[in-house]
Write an enzyme that holds these catalytic residues in place. Structure first.
Site, PDB file in Angstrom:
ATOM      1  N   HIS A  30       0.856  -1.182   0.000  1.00  0.00           N
ATOM      2  CA  HIS A  30       0.000   0.000   0.000  1.00  0.00           C
ATOM      3  C   HIS A  30       0.893   1.233   0.000  1.00  0.00           C
ATOM      4  O   HIS A  30       1.849   1.325   0.776  1.00  0.00           O
ATOM      5  CB  HIS A  30      -0.920   0.004   1.211  1.00  0.00           C
ATOM      6  N   HIS A  42      -3.312   8.961   1.163  1.00  0.00           N
ATOM      7  CA  HIS A  42      -3.250   7.813   0.254  1.00  0.00           C
ATOM      8  C   HIS A  42      -4.609   7.568  -0.399  1.00  0.00           C
ATOM      9  O   HIS A  42      -5.634   8.097   0.047  1.00  0.00           O
ATOM     10  CB  HIS A  42      -2.753   6.561   0.996  1.00  0.00           C
ATOM     11  N   CYS A 152      -3.404   2.973  -5.612  1.00  0.00           N
ATOM     12  CA  CYS A 152      -2.688   3.790  -4.637  1.00  0.00           C
ATOM     13  C   CYS A 152      -1.281   4.160  -5.099  1.00  0.00           C
ATOM     14  O   CYS A 152      -0.778   5.252  -4.804  1.00  0.00           O
ATOM     15  CB  CYS A 152      -2.630   3.083  -3.285  1.00  0.00           C
TER      16      CYS A 152
END
Length: 256
Positions: A30, A42, A152
């Protein structure tokens, strides 16, 4: 940072850093932008770190961090966001290790890091501009989440470089997505080369070579379909419907 790992300590973080953390079994990482004050911005899919809208989500969600019963008071409630959220560093890491994404790496180093989603040949913009983009997108959104075209990592790379792949019929700028597609692609493209060598080691070396070449050519720093777009222009295009990313359709629940 080094050849095998981009791991860093929290004390070395600075605003504008593109950071990431691997999830269970290193299935995915991530990504986000550190903006200072222990805060990371994010991009998510409806508050979830990752999602495809397919049965693959069962594997991805199981590898992700467990959700806390009580929501952190310093983080953006997912239901109030537009996909772009603000979290404290600890919530972003979710117990994982902190890594910093590398920019302007040499071709040799890029190829040596066989796993995508850790570095790029592209050059980063100044840190203050990176933070501005991230905060602007927190307020205005980054469009619709798509695991292959707008995820992301795509968000973080855009914040760092201002580069965007406008042709949404192709894959986005994410190194993770390129790696996922590049592996099978390498196997397919290297199959005709089995006539050159029947040695299993030679065939493996050929497949690896094709995979590395595909990653190199698809990197945001090498792509000819990537253009510089200001964050204000990007959000204006999204609002006007001039730039769209289609979210994968959720599979219908089986009938009982």
């Amino acid at each position: 940072m080094g050849l095998l790992s981009n791991r860093i300590g929290k004390e070395s973080l600075k605003p504008g850093d593109h950071i990431y953390s691997w999830r269970t079994a290193y299935i995915y990482a991530h990504h986000g932008i550190y903006v200072g004050n222990d805060t990371v911005i994010h991009f998510t899919r409806r508050g979830q770190e990752v999602g495809t809208g397919t049965v693959l989500d069962l594997l991805l969600v199981s590898s992700g961090p467990a959700r806390a019963q009580l929501h952190c008071p310093t983080c953006t409630p997912p239901e109030e966001g537009n996909g772009v959220v603000s979290s404290c560093l600890d919530c972003f890491l979710a117990g994982g290790i902190l890594y910093r994404f590398e920019y302007a790496v040499s071709p040799a180093l890029f190829i040596a890091k066989a796993r995508g989603g850790t570095c790029t040949l592209a050059v980063s913009d100044p840190d203050d501009l990176v933070v501005h983009r991230a905060k602007y997108l927190l307020e205005n959104g980054f469009g619709c989440y798509n695991v292959f075209k707008n995820n992301c990592e795509d968000f973080a790379i855009y914040c760092k470089t201002g580069l965007l792949v406008l042709d949404q019929s192709t894959i986005g700028q994410s190194g993770q997505a390129i790696s996922i597609i590049g592996g099978p692609l390498a196997a397919v493209l290297s199959t005709p080369l089995r006539l050159v060598t029947t040695n299993i080691y030679g065939m493996a070396a050929t497949a690896v070579g094709v995979y590395c070449a595909s990653r190199y050519a698809a990197d945001i720093g090498m792509r000819r379909d990537a253009v510089k777009v200001s964050v204000e222009d990007l959000t204006a295009r999204l609002a006007a419907g001039l730039l769209q990313v289609i979210e994968p359709q959720l599979l219908a629940a089986p009938a009982h």
